[in-house]
Design a protein around this motif. Structure first.
Motif, PDB file in Angstrom:
ATOM      1  N   THR A   4       0.833  -1.208   0.000  1.00 23.41           N
ATOM      2  CA  THR A   4       0.000   0.000   0.000  1.00 23.41           C
ATOM      3  C   THR A   4       0.863   1.250   0.000  1.00 23.41           C
ATOM      4  O   THR A   4       0.593   2.194  -0.744  1.00 23.41           O
ATOM      5  CB  THR A   4      -0.965  -0.005   1.207  1.00 23.41           C
ATOM      6  OG1 THR A   4      -1.780  -1.172   1.125  1.00 23.41           O
ATOM      7  CG2 THR A   4      -1.839   1.233   1.213  1.00 23.41           C
ATOM      8  N   THR A  20      -4.545   2.793  -8.921  1.00 25.00           N
ATOM      9  CA  THR A  20      -5.093   2.962  -7.580  1.00 25.00           C
ATOM     10  C   THR A  20      -3.973   2.923  -6.561  1.00 25.00           C
ATOM     11  O   THR A  20      -2.896   2.392  -6.829  1.00 25.00           O
ATOM     12  CB  THR A  20      -6.145   1.873  -7.263  1.00 25.00           C
ATOM     13  OG1 THR A  20      -6.691   2.097  -5.966  1.00 25.00           O
ATOM     14  CG2 THR A  20      -5.562   0.489  -7.326  1.00 25.00           C
ATOM     15  N   THR A  22      -4.148   1.396  -3.679  1.00 24.65           N
ATOM     16  CA  THR A  22      -4.263   0.224  -2.817  1.00 24.65           C
ATOM     17  C   THR A  22      -4.206  -1.054  -3.660  1.00 24.65           C
ATOM     18  O   THR A  22      -4.710  -1.077  -4.781  1.00 24.65           O
ATOM     19  CB  THR A  22      -5.564   0.282  -1.989  1.00 24.65           C
ATOM     20  OG1 THR A  22      -5.602  -0.821  -1.090  1.00 24.65           O
ATOM     21  CG2 THR A  22      -6.788   0.255  -2.853  1.00 24.65           C
ATOM     22  N   GLY A  25      -7.858  -6.353  -3.961  1.00 19.13           N
ATOM     23  CA  GLY A  25      -8.279  -7.241  -2.883  1.00 19.13           C
ATOM     24  C   GLY A  25      -8.507  -8.670  -3.355  1.00 19.13           C
ATOM     25  O   GLY A  25      -8.595  -8.951  -4.553  1.00 19.13           O
ATOM     26  N   TYR A 150     -13.530   1.297 -11.170  1.00 22.97           N
ATOM     27  CA  TYR A 150     -14.180   1.646  -9.906  1.00 22.97           C
ATOM     28  C   TYR A 150     -15.367   2.570 -10.155  1.00 22.97           C
ATOM     29  O   TYR A 150     -15.942   3.105  -9.219  1.00 22.97           O
ATOM     30  CB  TYR A 150     -13.161   2.287  -8.957  1.00 22.97           C
ATOM     31  CG  TYR A 150     -12.005   1.348  -8.682  1.00 22.97           C
ATOM     32  CD1 TYR A 150     -12.176   0.242  -7.862  1.00 22.97           C
ATOM     33  CD2 TYR A 150     -10.769   1.541  -9.281  1.00 22.97           C
ATOM     34  CE1 TYR A 150     -11.140  -0.652  -7.634  1.00 22.97           C
ATOM     35  CE2 TYR A 150      -9.726   0.649  -9.060  1.00 22.97           C
ATOM     36  CZ  TYR A 150      -9.918  -0.438  -8.238  1.00 22.97           C
ATOM     37  OH  TYR A 150      -8.895  -1.326  -8.024  1.00 22.97           O
ATOM     38  N   ALA A 175     -18.534  -5.997  -4.621  1.00 24.71           N
ATOM     39  CA  ALA A 175     -18.818  -5.043  -3.540  1.00 24.71           C
ATOM     40  C   ALA A 175     -17.858  -5.237  -2.365  1.00 24.71           C
ATOM     41  O   ALA A 175     -17.588  -4.287  -1.629  1.00 24.71           O
ATOM     42  CB  ALA A 175     -20.263  -5.194  -3.075  1.00 24.71           C
ATOM     43  N   ARG A 176     -17.343  -6.472  -2.188  1.00 28.51           N
ATOM     44  CA  ARG A 176     -16.424  -6.758  -1.083  1.00 28.51           C
ATOM     45  C   ARG A 176     -15.004  -6.314  -1.436  1.00 28.51           C
ATOM     46  O   ARG A 176     -14.065  -7.094  -1.421  1.00 28.51           O
ATOM     47  CB  ARG A 176     -16.439  -8.239  -0.750  1.00 28.51           C
ATOM     48  CG  ARG A 176     -17.720  -8.714  -0.132  1.00 28.51           C
ATOM     49  CD  ARG A 176     -17.624 -10.171   0.276  1.00 28.51           C
ATOM     50  NE  ARG A 176     -16.439 -10.851  -0.223  1.00 28.51           N
ATOM     51  CZ  ARG A 176     -16.450 -12.013  -0.839  1.00 28.51           C
ATOM     52  NH1 ARG A 176     -17.564 -12.650  -1.044  1.00 28.51           N
ATOM     53  NH2 ARG A 176     -15.330 -12.561  -1.254  1.00 28.51           N
ATOM     54  N   ASN A 177     -14.864  -5.068  -1.764  1.00 33.71           N
ATOM     55  CA  ASN A 177     -13.569  -4.481  -2.106  1.00 33.71           C
ATOM     56  C   ASN A 177     -13.663  -3.004  -1.780  1.00 33.71           C
ATOM     57  O   ASN A 177     -14.736  -2.407  -1.865  1.00 33.71           O
ATOM     58  CB  ASN A 177     -13.282  -4.671  -3.598  1.00 33.71           C
ATOM     59  CG  ASN A 177     -11.865  -4.289  -3.965  1.00 33.71           C
ATOM     60  OD1 ASN A 177     -10.911  -4.929  -3.552  1.00 33.71           O
ATOM     61  ND2 ASN A 177     -11.723  -3.230  -4.745  1.00 33.71           N
ATOM     62  N   TRP A 178     -12.541  -2.401  -1.411  1.00 31.59           N
ATOM     63  CA  TRP A 178     -12.549  -0.955  -1.240  1.00 31.59           C
ATOM     64  C   TRP A 178     -11.528  -0.344  -2.161  1.00 31.59           C
ATOM     65  O   TRP A 178     -10.357  -0.653  -2.050  1.00 31.59           O
ATOM     66  CB  TRP A 178     -12.268  -0.527   0.194  1.00 31.59           C
ATOM     67  CG  TRP A 178     -12.394   0.954   0.284  1.00 31.59           C
ATOM     68  CD1 TRP A 178     -11.392   1.860   0.417  1.00 31.59           C
ATOM     69  CD2 TRP A 178     -13.604   1.701   0.173  1.00 31.59           C
ATOM     70  NE1 TRP A 178     -11.888   3.123   0.396  1.00 31.59           N
ATOM     71  CE2 TRP A 178     -13.254   3.053   0.245  1.00 31.59           C
ATOM     72  CE3 TRP A 178     -14.947   1.365  -0.004  1.00 31.59           C
ATOM     73  CZ2 TRP A 178     -14.194   4.067   0.164  1.00 31.59           C
ATOM     74  CZ3 TRP A 178     -15.868   2.374  -0.083  1.00 31.59           C
ATOM     75  CH2 TRP A 178     -15.496   3.713   0.015  1.00 31.59           C
ATOM     76  N   PRO A 179     -11.961   0.495  -3.088  1.00 37.00           N
ATOM     77  CA  PRO A 179     -13.363   0.805  -3.354  1.00 37.00           C
ATOM     78  C   PRO A 179     -14.047  -0.353  -4.095  1.00 37.00           C
ATOM     79  O   PRO A 179     -13.366  -1.180  -4.707  1.00 37.00           O
ATOM     80  CB  PRO A 179     -13.290   2.051  -4.235  1.00 37.00           C
ATOM     81  CG  PRO A 179     -11.960   1.972  -4.904  1.00 37.00           C
ATOM     82  CD  PRO A 179     -11.053   1.249  -3.946  1.00 37.00           C
ATOM     83  N   PRO A 180     -15.396  -0.419  -4.054  1.00 38.66           N
ATOM     84  CA  PRO A 180     -16.093  -1.450  -4.824  1.00 38.66           C
ATOM     85  C   PRO A 180     -15.673  -1.379  -6.291  1.00 38.66           C
ATOM     86  O   PRO A 180     -15.394  -0.300  -6.820  1.00 38.66           O
ATOM     87  CB  PRO A 180     -17.573  -1.084  -4.645  1.00 38.66           C
ATOM     88  CG  PRO A 180     -17.609  -0.341  -3.354  1.00 38.66           C
ATOM     89  CD  PRO A 180     -16.316   0.434  -3.300  1.00 38.66           C
TER      90      PRO A 180
END
Length: 192
Positions: A4, A20, A22, A25, A150, A175-180
């Motif tokens: 990160t 991005t 990050t 995921g 995203y 959806a289980r990611n940031w950001p989705p």
């Protein structure tokens, strides 16, 4: 330095080159692996914009034959990290907008699938087309190009795709990611 921290530093200095700040995921990496279920059983699987390697790792963990992988990354620091983690085989420093020469140098004549975390939204229309054309010039029948975004819509505009002879379909929303995230798949439009 953590993944990160490295990505954040690169993103702050090269925001149009790094998609991005990050790492991808696990849920997104698994969605990319799931997208490979439809890939032809021969030919290379090309990863564009590998970053710190979470999708590469997920593909290898899923049993993808390492000899089929061509992992392309543009940034020097990220290429060094990928080679440290995965060895030199199949890790290529290169520009996704010049795939014809990259594939020729690597001896790749058949592409079975493309997975991409490129910041393709920030590419010019001409460069977006270069990436797609470069991949599909050597694509086997049934090859899909899976791209993350995203945003809610396709990062390559539908009208442009139609003019170039491609189509886009939403593959999966994660959806289980940031950001989705949403994965889109591109393919030649052959009247499907």
């Amino acid at each position: 330095m953590s993944d990160t921290s490295l990505l954040l530093r690169l993103w702050l200095t090269k925001p149009r080159q790094i998609a991005t700040w990050t790492p991808t995921g696990r849920a997104v990496a698994q969605a990319f692996v799931d997208a490979l279920d439809a890939a032809p059983g021969e030919g290379h699987i090309v990863e564009l914009g590998a970053g710190t390697g979470p999708i590469t790792a997920a593909m290898l963990e899923a049993g993808i034959d390492r000899r089929r992988l061509c992992v392309v990354e543009y940034d020097n620091d990220l290429v060094a990290l990928l080679r440290q983690r995965f060895g030199h085989g199949g890790i290529v420093q290169g520009d996704a907008r010049a795939l014809d020469s990259l594939f020729a140098q690597q001896g790749i004549d058949q592409v079975a699938a493309i997975v991409s975390t490129l910041p393709i939204l920030h590419f010019s229309r001409a460069d977006q087309r270069r990436v797609l054309d470069g991949c599909f010039a050597r694509a086997l029948p049934g090859t899909l190009f899976t791209q993350i975004t995203y945003l809610p819509g396709s990062p390559v505009r539908q009208r442009a795709l139609e003019r170039w002879g491609y189509r886009a379909d939403r593959f999966r929303r994660v959806a289980r990611n940031w950001p989705p995230a949403t994965l889109w798949q591109y393919r030649p439009d052959v009247g499907l």
